[in-house]
Design a protein around this motif. Sequence first.
Motif, mmCIF file in Angstrom:
data_model
loop_
_atom_site.group_PDB
_atom_site.id
_atom_site.type_symbol
_atom_site.label_atom_id
_atom_site.label_comp_id
_atom_site.label_asym_id
_atom_site.label_seq_id
_atom_site.Cartn_x
_atom_site.Cartn_y
_atom_site.Cartn_z
ATOM 1 N N ARG A 151 0.907 -1.200 -0.017
ATOM 2 C CA ARG A 151 0.077 -0.132 0.158
ATOM 3 C C ARG A 151 0.760 1.362 0.026
ATOM 4 N NH1 ARG A 151 -5.094 1.112 1.271
ATOM 5 N NH2 ARG A 151 -5.553 -1.065 1.640
ATOM 6 N N ARG A 152 2.143 1.299 0.941
ATOM 7 C CA ARG A 152 2.519 2.354 0.907
ATOM 8 C C ARG A 152 3.489 2.535 -0.214
ATOM 9 N NH1 ARG A 152 3.518 4.032 6.447
ATOM 10 N NH2 ARG A 152 1.403 3.888 7.322
ATOM 11 N N GLY A 153 4.131 1.695 -0.817
ATOM 12 C CA GLY A 153 4.999 1.736 -1.885
ATOM 13 C C GLY A 153 4.206 2.125 -3.344
ATOM 14 N N ALA A 154 2.928 1.945 -3.173
ATOM 15 C CA ALA A 154 2.047 2.162 -4.364
ATOM 16 C C ALA A 154 1.704 3.534 -4.523
ATOM 17 C CB ALA A 154 0.795 1.444 -4.478
ATOM 18 N N ARG A 155 1.858 4.573 -3.539
ATOM 19 C CA ARG A 155 1.554 5.865 -3.475
ATOM 20 C C ARG A 155 2.200 6.643 -4.797
ATOM 21 N NH1 ARG A 155 2.641 8.061 2.331
ATOM 22 N NH2 ARG A 155 1.614 10.071 1.324
ATOM 23 N N GLU A 156 1.445 7.607 -5.278
ATOM 24 C CA GLU A 156 2.026 8.276 -6.448
ATOM 25 C C GLU A 156 3.071 9.340 -5.779
ATOM 26 O OE1 GLU A 156 1.185 7.987 -9.464
ATOM 27 O OE2 GLU A 156 -0.363 6.385 -9.310
ATOM 28 N N LYS A 157 3.972 9.845 -6.775
ATOM 29 C CA LYS A 157 4.991 10.582 -6.441
ATOM 30 C C LYS A 157 4.484 11.829 -6.315
ATOM 31 C CE LYS A 157 6.446 11.107 -11.351
ATOM 32 N NZ LYS A 157 7.499 10.778 -12.243
ATOM 33 N N ASP A 158 5.071 12.887 -5.573
ATOM 34 C CA ASP A 158 4.717 14.131 -5.246
ATOM 35 C C ASP A 158 5.805 15.203 -5.034
ATOM 36 O OD1 ASP A 158 5.503 13.760 -2.495
ATOM 37 O OD2 ASP A 158 3.711 13.248 -1.913
ATOM 38 N N GLU A 159 5.684 16.509 -4.844
ATOM 39 C CA GLU A 159 6.755 17.278 -4.733
ATOM 40 C C GLU A 159 7.776 16.992 -3.609
ATOM 41 O OE1 GLU A 159 5.225 21.308 -4.022
ATOM 42 O OE2 GLU A 159 4.282 21.314 -6.101
ATOM 43 N N ARG A 160 7.253 16.264 -2.498
ATOM 44 C CA ARG A 160 8.666 16.038 -1.469
ATOM 45 C C ARG A 160 8.945 14.725 -1.920
ATOM 46 N NH1 ARG A 160 5.769 16.016 4.388
ATOM 47 N NH2 ARG A 160 8.145 15.564 4.654
ATOM 48 N N HIS A 161 8.261 13.789 -2.714
ATOM 49 C CA HIS A 161 9.138 12.643 -3.163
ATOM 50 C C HIS A 161 8.893 12.313 -4.519
ATOM 51 C CE1 HIS A 161 7.874 12.041 1.166
ATOM 52 N NE2 HIS A 161 8.768 11.092 1.239
ATOM 53 N N PRO A 162 9.766 13.093 -5.141
ATOM 54 C CA PRO A 162 9.694 13.212 -6.954
ATOM 55 C C PRO A 162 10.175 11.681 -7.329
ATOM 56 C CG PRO A 162 11.816 14.291 -5.794
ATOM 57 C CD PRO A 162 10.897 14.121 -4.968
ATOM 58 N N LEU A 163 10.697 10.883 -6.745
ATOM 59 C CA LEU A 163 10.890 9.693 -7.339
ATOM 60 C C LEU A 163 9.813 8.545 -6.716
ATOM 61 C CD1 LEU A 163 14.759 9.527 -7.083
ATOM 62 C CD2 LEU A 163 13.431 9.971 -8.939
ATOM 63 N N GLY A 164 8.703 8.966 -6.222
ATOM 64 C CA GLY A 164 7.895 8.386 -5.683
ATOM 65 C C GLY A 164 7.961 7.688 -4.175
ATOM 66 N N TYR A 165 7.155 6.690 -3.786
ATOM 67 C CA TYR A 165 7.259 6.071 -2.473
ATOM 68 C C TYR A 165 7.538 4.841 -2.424
ATOM 69 C CZ TYR A 165 4.700 10.286 -0.561
ATOM 70 O OH TYR A 165 4.646 11.757 -0.183
ATOM 71 N N GLY A 166 8.205 4.237 -3.561
ATOM 72 C CA GLY A 166 8.356 2.579 -4.127
ATOM 73 C C GLY A 166 9.235 2.272 -2.918
ATOM 74 N N ARG A 167 10.354 2.877 -2.490
ATOM 75 C CA ARG A 167 11.351 2.425 -1.521
ATOM 76 C C ARG A 167 10.712 2.110 -0.136
ATOM 77 N NH1 ARG A 167 15.501 6.128 -3.743
ATOM 78 N NH2 ARG A 167 16.866 4.975 -4.986
ATOM 79 N N ALA A 168 9.357 2.754 0.388
ATOM 80 C CA ALA A 168 8.670 2.430 1.444
ATOM 81 C C ALA A 168 8.439 0.937 1.511
ATOM 82 C CB ALA A 168 7.475 3.037 1.577
ATOM 83 N N ALA A 169 8.396 0.322 0.559
ATOM 84 C CA ALA A 169 7.988 -1.331 0.394
ATOM 85 C C ALA A 169 9.170 -1.951 0.935
ATOM 86 C CB ALA A 169 7.750 -1.514 -1.284
ATOM 87 N N PHE A 170 10.207 -1.443 0.511
ATOM 88 C CA PHE A 170 11.543 -2.331 1.022
ATOM 89 C C PHE A 170 11.829 -1.956 2.400
ATOM 90 C CE2 PHE A 170 13.237 -1.005 -3.534
ATOM 91 C CZ PHE A 170 12.737 -2.007 -4.117
ATOM 92 N N VAL A 171 11.271 -0.824 3.011
ATOM 93 C CA VAL A 171 11.445 -0.463 4.438
ATOM 94 C C VAL A 171 10.594 -1.540 5.258
ATOM 95 C CG1 VAL A 171 11.095 1.073 6.102
ATOM 96 C CG2 VAL A 171 12.060 1.912 4.197
#
Length: 324
Positions: free
Chosen positions: A51-71
């Motif tokens: 769920r966290r890794g699938a979030r769309e990228k925004d100004e604070r996270h220009p490369l997306g939230y994909g690395r949250a999945a690894f965390v």
Amino acid sequence: MTVIIAFLANILVAIAKTVAAVLTSSASMVAEAAHSWADAGNEIFLLIADRRGAREKDERHPLGYGRAAFVWSLIAAFGIFTAGSIVSIMHGVQELSETGPVESPAVAYAVLGIAFVLEGASFTQAMVKSRRLARERGSSTWDYVLDTSDTTLRAVFFEDMAALIGLVLAAGAIAMHQITEVAAWDAVGSILVGILLGVVAIILIGRNIAFLVGSNASPALRDRVGRALLGSPQIQRLTYLHIEYVGPNRLFIVAEVDLAGDAREHDVARRLREIEQQIEAHPVVETVVLSLSVDDEESLVFGAAAGAPAGAGTGTGAGAPAQP
């Protein structure tokens, strides 16, 4: 769906193993119960990871939230190590000096058999998916599972595989206890299950750390991306290529290219942006950054293009860099 199936299977198995552990007083069954409860808890972390890794990228996270999945997958792997491995080993060591007879072994065998069927169904689902994806990429199933950026699939695959092996170890330990009448065999089974979980946890921890610190794409993927870029009629040659995973099946691509023709600076900038947008339309590409090559930089060649003149296209199109 893979995680949900594994979660439901682990909950049912954990309840059954806990009841069996109480009824049989078996150290191996206690280890197996701890194993299944740890796996069930880890599936929750994996669901959060998806769920966290699938979030769309925004100004604070220009490369997306994909690395949250690894965390979150890393947290799940530590859960296997602490709640599964350490508990099983410590309990087994304790039982070595306080061993007692396994009561109602038939109950233990029945529960282990049912658990094997449930875990086997979950593992089969993960195996079928892994084989299909590995075949699409021309890789072996084992290499694909180890190297894939799909951390959830890897976790479920290894957890279910460890669960099946652990069930065999537990059943074997109880059987040896009955055959030899040496109660220590049951404790040894608990220790072996703990060691197995420790190995799996270390593998999963290592892979998640590798992606978190910035894992480059495999040579095969680099080759496919390079050939796809050179397949664009607008790109004459490629002098630099960096591919990095920024999430499960999500790529960050940086490349230096030499465009065909000799357009003005304004037109070149517009063409570069158009090519970037074409590439970013591909579902596995999070962000791509293109810049111009310097004339005296050496051209990169990829795969079949290695025997062709620099800049020869492959016909794959810049919009389809290939699946990671």
